[in-house]
Design an enzyme around this catalytic site. Structure first.
Site, PDB file in Angstrom:
ATOM      1  N   ASP A  48      -6.025   7.107  -1.392  1.00 48.64           N
ATOM      2  CA  ASP A  48      -7.068   7.372  -0.450  1.00 48.64           C
ATOM      3  C   ASP A  48      -5.962   7.729   0.856  1.00 48.64           C
ATOM      4  O   ASP A  48      -4.985   7.211   1.061  1.00 48.64           O
ATOM      5  CB  ASP A  48      -7.745   6.174  -0.108  1.00 48.64           C
ATOM      6  CG  ASP A  48      -9.231   6.144  -0.755  1.00 48.64           C
ATOM      7  OD1 ASP A  48      -9.486   7.259  -1.282  1.00 48.64           O
ATOM      8  OD2 ASP A  48      -9.933   5.296  -1.014  1.00 48.64           O
ATOM      9  N   ARG A  49      -6.559   8.411   1.908  1.00 50.96           N
ATOM     10  CA  ARG A  49      -5.800   8.603   2.947  1.00 50.96           C
ATOM     11  C   ARG A  49      -5.081   9.931   2.643  1.00 50.96           C
ATOM     12  O   ARG A  49      -5.031  11.086   3.275  1.00 50.96           O
ATOM     13  CB  ARG A  49      -5.436   7.491   3.835  1.00 50.96           C
ATOM     14  CG  ARG A  49      -6.320   6.361   4.062  1.00 50.96           C
ATOM     15  CD  ARG A  49      -5.854   5.374   5.183  1.00 50.96           C
ATOM     16  NE  ARG A  49      -6.859   4.203   5.020  1.00 50.96           N
ATOM     17  CZ  ARG A  49      -7.834   3.969   6.077  1.00 50.96           C
ATOM     18  NH1 ARG A  49      -7.548   4.864   7.219  1.00 50.96           N
ATOM     19  NH2 ARG A  49      -8.370   2.861   6.115  1.00 50.96           N
TER      20      ARG A  49
ATOM     21  N   ASP B 280       0.905  -1.170  -0.170  1.00 52.26           N
ATOM     22  CA  ASP B 280      -0.123  -0.002   0.072  1.00 52.26           C
ATOM     23  C   ASP B 280       0.616   1.177  -0.068  1.00 52.26           C
ATOM     24  O   ASP B 280       1.932   1.409   0.714  1.00 52.26           O
ATOM     25  CB  ASP B 280      -0.807   0.173   1.424  1.00 52.26           C
ATOM     26  CG  ASP B 280      -1.844  -1.038   1.569  1.00 52.26           C
ATOM     27  OD1 ASP B 280      -1.327  -2.355   1.171  1.00 52.26           O
ATOM     28  OD2 ASP B 280      -3.022  -1.069   2.045  1.00 52.26           O
TER      29      ASP B 280
ATOM     30  N   HIS C 237      -2.537  -4.567   2.352  1.00 53.62           N
ATOM     31  CA  HIS C 237      -3.940  -4.553   3.010  1.00 53.62           C
ATOM     32  C   HIS C 237      -3.753  -4.234   4.638  1.00 53.62           C
ATOM     33  O   HIS C 237      -4.688  -3.688   5.075  1.00 53.62           O
ATOM     34  CB  HIS C 237      -4.819  -5.808   2.714  1.00 53.62           C
ATOM     35  CG  HIS C 237      -5.868  -5.747   3.019  1.00 53.62           C
ATOM     36  ND1 HIS C 237      -6.752  -4.666   2.773  1.00 53.62           N
ATOM     37  CD2 HIS C 237      -6.959  -6.518   3.489  1.00 53.62           C
ATOM     38  CE1 HIS C 237      -8.194  -4.813   3.039  1.00 53.62           C
ATOM     39  NE2 HIS C 237      -8.043  -5.936   3.459  1.00 53.62           N
TER      40      HIS C 237
ATOM     41  N   ASN D 271      -8.133  -2.920  -2.170  1.00 52.29           N
ATOM     42  CA  ASN D 271      -9.585  -2.578  -1.986  1.00 52.29           C
ATOM     43  C   ASN D 271     -10.112  -0.966  -2.019  1.00 52.29           C
ATOM     44  O   ASN D 271     -11.358  -0.559  -2.058  1.00 52.29           O
ATOM     45  CB  ASN D 271     -10.049  -3.173  -0.619  1.00 52.29           C
ATOM     46  CG  ASN D 271      -9.133  -2.427   0.342  1.00 52.29           C
ATOM     47  OD1 ASN D 271      -7.978  -2.474   0.289  1.00 52.29           O
ATOM     48  ND2 ASN D 271      -9.863  -1.876   1.586  1.00 52.29           N
ATOM     49  N   HIS D 272      -9.105  -0.132  -1.965  1.00 51.68           N
ATOM     50  CA  HIS D 272      -9.507   1.276  -2.176  1.00 51.68           C
ATOM     51  C   HIS D 272      -9.344   1.829  -3.603  1.00 51.68           C
ATOM     52  O   HIS D 272      -9.597   2.889  -3.673  1.00 51.68           O
ATOM     53  CB  HIS D 272      -8.230   2.119  -1.222  1.00 51.68           C
ATOM     54  CG  HIS D 272      -8.508   2.187   0.156  1.00 51.68           C
ATOM     55  ND1 HIS D 272      -9.124   3.485   0.751  1.00 51.68           N
ATOM     56  CD2 HIS D 272      -8.352   1.138   1.330  1.00 51.68           C
ATOM     57  CE1 HIS D 272      -9.385   2.865   1.892  1.00 51.68           C
ATOM     58  NE2 HIS D 272      -8.603   1.591   2.249  1.00 51.68           N
TER      59      HIS D 272
ATOM     60  N   ARG E 131     -13.568  -6.625   9.813  1.00 51.77           N
ATOM     61  CA  ARG E 131     -13.962  -5.415   9.030  1.00 51.77           C
ATOM     62  C   ARG E 131     -15.246  -5.445   8.529  1.00 51.77           C
ATOM     63  O   ARG E 131     -15.674  -4.443   8.056  1.00 51.77           O
ATOM     64  CB  ARG E 131     -13.096  -5.728   7.577  1.00 51.77           C
ATOM     65  CG  ARG E 131     -11.399  -5.465   7.758  1.00 51.77           C
ATOM     66  CD  ARG E 131     -10.920  -5.744   6.628  1.00 51.77           C
ATOM     67  NE  ARG E 131      -9.148  -5.865   6.725  1.00 51.77           N
ATOM     68  CZ  ARG E 131      -8.364  -4.726   6.238  1.00 51.77           C
ATOM     69  NH1 ARG E 131      -9.040  -3.615   6.290  1.00 51.77           N
ATOM     70  NH2 ARG E 131      -7.034  -4.860   6.580  1.00 51.77           N
TER      71      ARG E 131
ATOM     72  N   HIS F 287      -0.930   4.364  -0.741  1.00 52.24           N
ATOM     73  CA  HIS F 287      -2.075   5.395   0.171  1.00 52.24           C
ATOM     74  C   HIS F 287      -1.653   6.890  -0.046  1.00 52.24           C
ATOM     75  O   HIS F 287      -1.743   7.518   0.964  1.00 52.24           O
ATOM     76  CB  HIS F 287      -2.297   5.044   1.440  1.00 52.24           C
ATOM     77  CG  HIS F 287      -3.167   3.898   1.780  1.00 52.24           C
ATOM     78  ND1 HIS F 287      -4.465   3.872   1.195  1.00 52.24           N
ATOM     79  CD2 HIS F 287      -3.014   2.849   2.464  1.00 52.24           C
ATOM     80  CE1 HIS F 287      -5.164   2.873   1.606  1.00 52.24           C
ATOM     81  NE2 HIS F 287      -4.404   1.895   2.291  1.00 52.24           N
TER      82      HIS F 287
ATOM     83  N   ASP G 253      -3.965  -0.287  -3.348  1.00 52.28           N
ATOM     84  CA  ASP G 253      -4.269   0.965  -2.732  1.00 52.28           C
ATOM     85  C   ASP G 253      -3.047   1.910  -2.781  1.00 52.28           C
ATOM     86  O   ASP G 253      -2.141   2.343  -1.859  1.00 52.28           O
ATOM     87  CB  ASP G 253      -4.068   0.303  -0.943  1.00 52.28           C
ATOM     88  CG  ASP G 253      -5.154  -0.374  -0.435  1.00 52.28           C
ATOM     89  OD1 ASP G 253      -6.258  -0.517  -1.451  1.00 52.28           O
ATOM     90  OD2 ASP G 253      -5.714  -0.504   0.493  1.00 52.28           O
TER      91      ASP G 253
ATOM     92  N   HIS H 110      -3.431  -8.324  -3.241  1.00 51.80           N
ATOM     93  CA  HIS H 110      -3.610  -7.193  -2.233  1.00 51.80           C
ATOM     94  C   HIS H 110      -4.194  -7.729  -0.798  1.00 51.80           C
ATOM     95  O   HIS H 110      -3.733  -7.402   0.157  1.00 51.80           O
ATOM     96  CB  HIS H 110      -4.563  -6.037  -2.768  1.00 51.80           C
ATOM     97  CG  HIS H 110      -4.763  -4.963  -1.618  1.00 51.80           C
ATOM     98  ND1 HIS H 110      -3.942  -4.142  -1.468  1.00 51.80           N
ATOM     99  CD2 HIS H 110      -5.659  -4.721  -0.972  1.00 51.80           C
ATOM    100  CE1 HIS H 110      -4.201  -3.072  -0.449  1.00 51.80           C
ATOM    101  NE2 HIS H 110      -5.242  -3.602   0.094  1.00 51.80           N
TER     102      HIS H 110
END
Length: 375
Positions: free
Chosen positions: A127-128, A95, A282, A156-157, A254, A97, A124, A205
């Site tokens: 995001d964030r 990730d 992840h 997943n993002h 989750r 991010h 990923d 991922h």
């Protein structure tokens, strides 16, 4: 991971607004297209420098790059096989991010993408972190420059229902607009879901399929574009993007239809498919990586000082090809990169964050509130 609200409470930021684009330095050359790989490669290098200085890139140019990347990704399979020559290696990145300065550090520590130094970025990307647009554009520039040496896998993002709360949607709408958002989602829907390296290592991922009968051929035959829609989403798609390794298979903390997978699942899947190792991402890890399941499962996470608040290292896994069908993993950890004085803190484009009011553009706010109402 932590909830955004917890992350935001951990540390309060004072930060200057980004410098205005184009105040200093050379102007970025026009995007050259993909006809001449050398030109595209040199463009990727100059784009990295341009974005490193906090300059923006016009959407009419960026769109051409994203469209080229989309054409390349459309031709790839849901599961891609990579063969690294004996004596060679491949770098697997977890990730990122939206942590653009850490992405630059990954290339500084591990070399730029090339036939001799290929990369798999394991999802990923966005995001964030508040430089998700810059991260994605640079990854796509390298994808176009050397398609077979720059592999991008979906996380997943890479999905609208994550992008809305975790900032990518607000960031894209602020920096570009709705057309860009829609085109980026088209790219996400066409990202492969897994890579197999030298018929020995599976890279995806999240985790392994919960259903015992599912093997590599079932993953390969998944219609990843159809699976992207809520109606068509199936368990294999969900597991590849969302599952976490635990001591046993059970419902995940989750929520939703997400499960964990135990060491028995890892052992069974690897044996059935003639593999020796699963590399997944992840989950944030203090050291940037973690071995689990009798060293048959390796997590790699490449966003150090995650969300500007976790005290973790990042890692990259370099897989060395010892023979045609076996590879040896080398873990390479790294610290967070220095940030410029105009750094934009994590999560400021998230509608969950009260601070977003001063970072989101007016158009982005209008568009976001319509999306939230209809979701």
């Amino acid at each position: 991971g932590m909830l955004a609200s917890q992350v935001l409470r951990r540390r309060s930021f004072s930060c200057r607004t980004r410098r205005l684009a184009g105040l200093s330095g050379a102007v970025l050359a026009e995007y050259p297209g993909r006809a001449n790989p050398d030109e595209t490669r040199s463009f990727a290098l100059s784009l990295a420098e341009h974005l490193r200085e906090g300059k923006s890139w016009s959407w009419d140019q960026a769109r051409l790059l994203v469209e080229d990347a989309l054409q390349i990704l459309e031709k790839e399979r849901t599961l891609e096989h990579l063969q690294v020559p004996v004596g060679g290696h491949v770098n697997v990145v977890g990730d990122v991010h939206g942590q653009f300065f850490d992405l630059l550090a990954i290339f500084e520590h591990n070399g730029l993408p090339s036939a001799e130094n290929p990369f798999v970025f394991n999802g990923d990307f966005v995001d964030r972190g508040s430089f998700s647009v810059e991260v994605l554009l640079l990854l796509l520039a390298w994808k176009v420059a050397c398609p077979s040496s720059m592999r991008l896998s979906r996380g997943n993002h890479e999905a609208p229902d994550m992008n809305l709360p975790y900032g990518f949607t607000g960031e894209v709408l602020t920096k570009y607009g709705l057309e860009a958002y829609n085109l980026f989602q088209a790219v996400f829907n066409r990202l492969p879901l897994a890579h197999v390296i030298n018929s020995d290592v599976l890279v995806c991922h999240g985790g392994l399929p919960r259903e015992p009968g599912v093997g590599l051929s079932e993953i390969e035959s998944l219609d990843r574009v159809a699976c992207s829609s809520e109606e068509e989403r199936n368990k294999v798609f969900t597991d590849l993007l969302w599952a976490d390794p635990r001591d046993k298979t059970r419902q995940s903390e989750r929520g939703g239809d997400i499960v964990t997978f135990g060491p028995d699942v890892t052992q069974r899947f690897l044996k059935k498919n003639g593999l020796s190792l699963l590399i997944r991402s992840h989950e944030v890890k203090d050291e940037g990586y973690e071995w689990q399941h009798d060293r048959q499962c390796l997590t790699v996470f490449s966003a150090p000082l995650y969300c500007d608040s976790c005290d973790n290292l990042g890692a990259v896994i370099r897989l060395h090809a010892e023979s045609e069908d076996s590879v040896r993993p080398e873990v390479r950890t790294f610290k967070a990169a220095e940030k410029p004085e105009w750094y934009v803190p994590a999560m400021v484009y998230s509608p969950m964050n009260p601070a977003a009011a001063r970072w989101l553009s007016h158009d982005a706010k209008v568009c976001l509130s319509q999306m939230i109402r209809s979701s």
